[in-house]
Design a protein around this motif. Sequence first.
Motif, PDB file in Angstrom:
ATOM      1  N   ALA A   1       0.832  -1.209   0.000  1.00 26.05           N
ATOM      2  CA  ALA A   1       0.000   0.000   0.000  1.00 26.05           C
ATOM      3  C   ALA A   1       0.865   1.258   0.000  1.00 26.05           C
ATOM      4  O   ALA A   1       0.567   2.247  -0.687  1.00 26.05           O
ATOM      5  CB  ALA A   1      -0.932  -0.002   1.217  1.00 26.05           C
ATOM      6  N   ILE A   2       1.967   1.218   0.757  1.00 29.00           N
ATOM      7  CA  ILE A   2       2.910   2.339   0.792  1.00 29.00           C
ATOM      8  C   ILE A   2       3.567   2.516  -0.577  1.00 29.00           C
ATOM      9  O   ILE A   2       3.741   3.651  -1.053  1.00 29.00           O
ATOM     10  CB  ILE A   2       3.967   2.109   1.894  1.00 29.00           C
ATOM     11  N   SER A   3       3.921   1.402  -1.223  1.00 27.88           N
ATOM     12  CA  SER A   3       4.500   1.479  -2.571  1.00 27.88           C
ATOM     13  C   SER A   3       3.582   2.241  -3.503  1.00 27.88           C
ATOM     14  O   SER A   3       3.995   3.176  -4.209  1.00 27.88           O
ATOM     15  CB  SER A   3       4.745   0.070  -3.133  1.00 27.88           C
ATOM     16  N   LEU A   4       2.323   1.852  -3.516  1.00 30.29           N
ATOM     17  CA  LEU A   4       1.361   2.489  -4.413  1.00 30.29           C
ATOM     18  C   LEU A   4       1.142   3.951  -4.022  1.00 30.29           C
ATOM     19  O   LEU A   4       0.979   4.812  -4.898  1.00 30.29           O
ATOM     20  CB  LEU A   4       0.037   1.721  -4.382  1.00 30.29           C
ATOM     21  N   GLY A   5       1.140   4.237  -2.723  1.00 33.18           N
ATOM     22  CA  GLY A   5       1.015   5.617  -2.271  1.00 33.18           C
ATOM     23  C   GLY A   5       2.154   6.487  -2.776  1.00 33.18           C
ATOM     24  O   GLY A   5       1.940   7.616  -3.225  1.00 33.18           O
ATOM     25  N   PHE A   6       3.373   5.954  -2.735  1.00 31.31           N
ATOM     26  CA  PHE A   6       4.534   6.701  -3.228  1.00 31.31           C
ATOM     27  C   PHE A   6       4.418   6.967  -4.734  1.00 31.31           C
ATOM     28  O   PHE A   6       4.678   8.087  -5.194  1.00 31.31           O
ATOM     29  CB  PHE A   6       5.824   5.928  -2.947  1.00 31.31           C
ATOM     30  N   PHE A   7       4.049   5.948  -5.507  1.00 29.30           N
ATOM     31  CA  PHE A   7       3.961   6.125  -6.959  1.00 29.30           C
ATOM     32  C   PHE A   7       2.855   7.114  -7.331  1.00 29.30           C
ATOM     33  O   PHE A   7       3.015   7.924  -8.247  1.00 29.30           O
ATOM     34  CB  PHE A   7       3.708   4.779  -7.644  1.00 29.30           C
ATOM     35  N   SER A   8       1.722   7.032  -6.633  1.00 27.87           N
ATOM     36  CA  SER A   8       0.611   7.954  -6.908  1.00 27.87           C
ATOM     37  C   SER A   8       1.016   9.385  -6.576  1.00 27.87           C
ATOM     38  O   SER A   8       0.674  10.328  -7.301  1.00 27.87           O
ATOM     39  CB  SER A   8      -0.615   7.549  -6.092  1.00 27.87           C
ATOM     40  N   THR A   9       1.762   9.552  -5.494  1.00 27.60           N
ATOM     41  CA  THR A   9       2.243  10.871  -5.121  1.00 27.60           C
ATOM     42  C   THR A   9       3.229  11.399  -6.156  1.00 27.60           C
ATOM     43  O   THR A   9       3.272  12.609  -6.438  1.00 27.60           O
ATOM     44  CB  THR A   9       2.919  10.826  -3.738  1.00 27.60           C
TER      45      THR A   9
ATOM     46  N   ARG B   1      14.393  15.768  -6.958  1.00 32.91           N
ATOM     47  CA  ARG B   1      14.994  14.783  -6.041  1.00 32.91           C
ATOM     48  C   ARG B   1      13.897  14.057  -5.248  1.00 32.91           C
ATOM     49  O   ARG B   1      13.993  12.847  -5.007  1.00 32.91           O
ATOM     50  CB  ARG B   1      15.977  15.475  -5.097  1.00 32.91           C
ATOM     51  N   TYR B   2      12.897  14.804  -4.853  1.00 28.68           N
ATOM     52  CA  TYR B   2      11.743  14.232  -4.149  1.00 28.68           C
ATOM     53  C   TYR B   2      11.069  13.177  -5.021  1.00 28.68           C
ATOM     54  O   TYR B   2      10.681  12.101  -4.533  1.00 28.68           O
ATOM     55  CB  TYR B   2      10.784  15.373  -3.819  1.00 28.68           C
ATOM     56  N   ASN B   3      10.985  13.443  -6.321  1.00 30.26           N
ATOM     57  CA  ASN B   3      10.365  12.490  -7.241  1.00 30.26           C
ATOM     58  C   ASN B   3      11.183  11.198  -7.328  1.00 30.26           C
ATOM     59  O   ASN B   3      10.623  10.095  -7.322  1.00 30.26           O
ATOM     60  CB  ASN B   3      10.227  13.125  -8.625  1.00 30.26           C
ATOM     61  N   TRP B   4      12.489  11.338  -7.396  1.00 31.18           N
ATOM     62  CA  TRP B   4      13.371  10.164  -7.382  1.00 31.18           C
ATOM     63  C   TRP B   4      13.162   9.361  -6.102  1.00 31.18           C
ATOM     64  O   TRP B   4      13.077   8.122  -6.135  1.00 31.18           O
ATOM     65  CB  TRP B   4      14.837  10.602  -7.471  1.00 31.18           C
ATOM     66  N   THR B   5      13.048  10.058  -4.981  1.00 29.50           N
ATOM     67  CA  THR B   5      12.875   9.396  -3.683  1.00 29.50           C
ATOM     68  C   THR B   5      11.586   8.588  -3.637  1.00 29.50           C
ATOM     69  O   THR B   5      11.563   7.451  -3.151  1.00 29.50           O
ATOM     70  CB  THR B   5      12.872  10.437  -2.544  1.00 29.50           C
ATOM     71  N   LEU B   6      10.507   9.160  -4.152  1.00 31.13           N
ATOM     72  CA  LEU B   6       9.218   8.472  -4.163  1.00 31.13           C
ATOM     73  C   LEU B   6       9.299   7.169  -4.959  1.00 31.13           C
ATOM     74  O   LEU B   6       8.794   6.120  -4.526  1.00 31.13           O
ATOM     75  CB  LEU B   6       8.138   9.378  -4.753  1.00 31.13           C
ATOM     76  N   ILE B   7       9.919   7.226  -6.117  1.00 24.63           N
ATOM     77  CA  ILE B   7      10.008   6.045  -6.979  1.00 24.63           C
ATOM     78  C   ILE B   7      10.916   4.980  -6.365  1.00 24.63           C
ATOM     79  O   ILE B   7      10.593   3.778  -6.370  1.00 24.63           O
ATOM     80  CB  ILE B   7      10.502   6.454  -8.384  1.00 24.63           C
TER      81      ILE B   7
ATOM     82  N   LEU C   1      11.105   1.661 -16.518  1.00 25.92           N
ATOM     83  CA  LEU C   1      10.213   2.692 -17.064  1.00 25.92           C
ATOM     84  C   LEU C   1      10.100   3.871 -16.106  1.00 25.92           C
ATOM     85  O   LEU C   1      10.139   5.031 -16.513  1.00 25.92           O
ATOM     86  CB  LEU C   1       8.820   2.103 -17.328  1.00 25.92           C
ATOM     87  N   MET C   2       9.954   3.561 -14.822  1.00 24.35           N
ATOM     88  CA  MET C   2       9.829   4.623 -13.819  1.00 24.35           C
ATOM     89  C   MET C   2      11.129   5.415 -13.688  1.00 24.35           C
ATOM     90  O   MET C   2      11.106   6.643 -13.522  1.00 24.35           O
ATOM     91  CB  MET C   2       9.445   4.017 -12.469  1.00 24.35           C
ATOM     92  N   ILE C   3      12.255   4.723 -13.766  1.00 20.15           N
ATOM     93  CA  ILE C   3      13.546   5.399 -13.680  1.00 20.15           C
ATOM     94  C   ILE C   3      13.728   6.340 -14.867  1.00 20.15           C
ATOM     95  O   ILE C   3      14.214   7.478 -14.723  1.00 20.15           O
ATOM     96  CB  ILE C   3      14.690   4.366 -13.617  1.00 20.15           C
TER      97      ILE C   3
ATOM     98  N   SER D   1       2.602   3.527 -15.979  1.00 23.97           N
ATOM     99  CA  SER D   1       3.656   2.679 -15.420  1.00 23.97           C
ATOM    100  C   SER D   1       3.251   2.126 -14.063  1.00 23.97           C
ATOM    101  O   SER D   1       3.545   0.965 -13.741  1.00 23.97           O
ATOM    102  CB  SER D   1       4.958   3.482 -15.283  1.00 23.97           C
ATOM    103  N   THR D   2       2.570   2.942 -13.270  1.00 22.17           N
ATOM    104  CA  THR D   2       2.090   2.473 -11.971  1.00 22.17           C
ATOM    105  C   THR D   2       1.076   1.353 -12.140  1.00 22.17           C
ATOM    106  O   THR D   2       1.107   0.347 -11.420  1.00 22.17           O
ATOM    107  CB  THR D   2       1.455   3.633 -11.176  1.00 22.17           C
ATOM    108  N   LEU D   3       0.178   1.505 -13.118  1.00 19.77           N
ATOM    109  CA  LEU D   3      -0.790   0.442 -13.393  1.00 19.77           C
ATOM    110  C   LEU D   3      -0.075  -0.828 -13.841  1.00 19.77           C
ATOM    111  O   LEU D   3      -0.400  -1.936 -13.377  1.00 19.77           O
ATOM    112  CB  LEU D   3      -1.777   0.897 -14.461  1.00 19.77           C
ATOM    113  N   PHE D   4       0.903  -0.707 -14.744  1.00 23.24           N
ATOM    114  CA  PHE D   4       1.673  -1.875 -15.188  1.00 23.24           C
ATOM    115  C   PHE D   4       2.400  -2.524 -14.010  1.00 23.24           C
ATOM    116  O   PHE D   4       2.486  -3.749 -13.911  1.00 23.24           O
ATOM    117  CB  PHE D   4       2.698  -1.455 -16.257  1.00 23.24           C
TER     118      PHE D   4
END
Length: 304
Positions: A186-194, A227-233, A261-263, A288-291
Amino acid sequence: MDNNLSSKKQAWLHAIRLRTLPLALASILMASFIAWSHELFKWDVFILAALTTTLLQILSNLANDYGDSIHGADSDDREGPIRAVQSGIIQPKEMKKAMILFGALSFICGLGLLYVSLDSWVIFFTFIGIGFLSIFAAVNYTSGTNPYGYMGLGDISVFLFFGLVGVLGTYFLHTMSFSKSLLLPAISLGFFSTSVLNINNIRDITSDQLAGKKSIPVRIGRKAAVRYNWTLIILGNLSLILFSILEENYGGLLALSVSPLMINIAYNVGKKTQSKDLDPYLKKMAISTLFWVLAFGIGLVVFS
């Protein structure tokens, strides 16, 4: 007249923002895959949860179009896609009516979901409360007198509702149970959505500054937001690895196949400086999050 009708239809489609709907469904899919792997999946819960979430996302998108136009974020200085209310094709009164309609539909659909899932009145009314909070969050992100999105709280809301609430709530409706280990996916998905929201806010940083919208990128600056975006991914993928280790269940690691893809998205968000060049990466991160979720689910169900 036909051209006017066509323009209005296109404006409504833009306001609904079809490209955001796959991301809205990701939490329902993730929870349902986990329930399936535990042999506790219910089709009626899945269908109604997916429909309720889709309606809530559309409500949120309409409210965002309306709110940003009213509060000035969607001004002539904005470089992203033109919004329906801002363009004048859809009047504010029409958008308000649409918001009421989708708010009512999401609530009715949510009641149906709870009806088929729950047999405890205490839990029923608890979820009713969560439902009202979801509608409030969808509407008041950029609408209302004190929209929390203008205070930089959108990231927290997205993390909670697209991650923790979406995954844990859906899993509970499938199984009537809860497991601490579910917090990690759930945290993983929260990070990607953010991350999707963060890319949106990096794109709109100039117009948001002019409108007084204090998003995270406005508050910390573009470089720190990248940098924040890199951290989330990175943290999203690390949470998956930790989940697999703790559960001793490694099938879900198939999701890491989507990480390149996310990188690539994170790299290009840092490299592109024009709003028009950043816009495609919103859609790419959402898809990418859906995949990622689909790969996670397939790996969990097939290889575990």
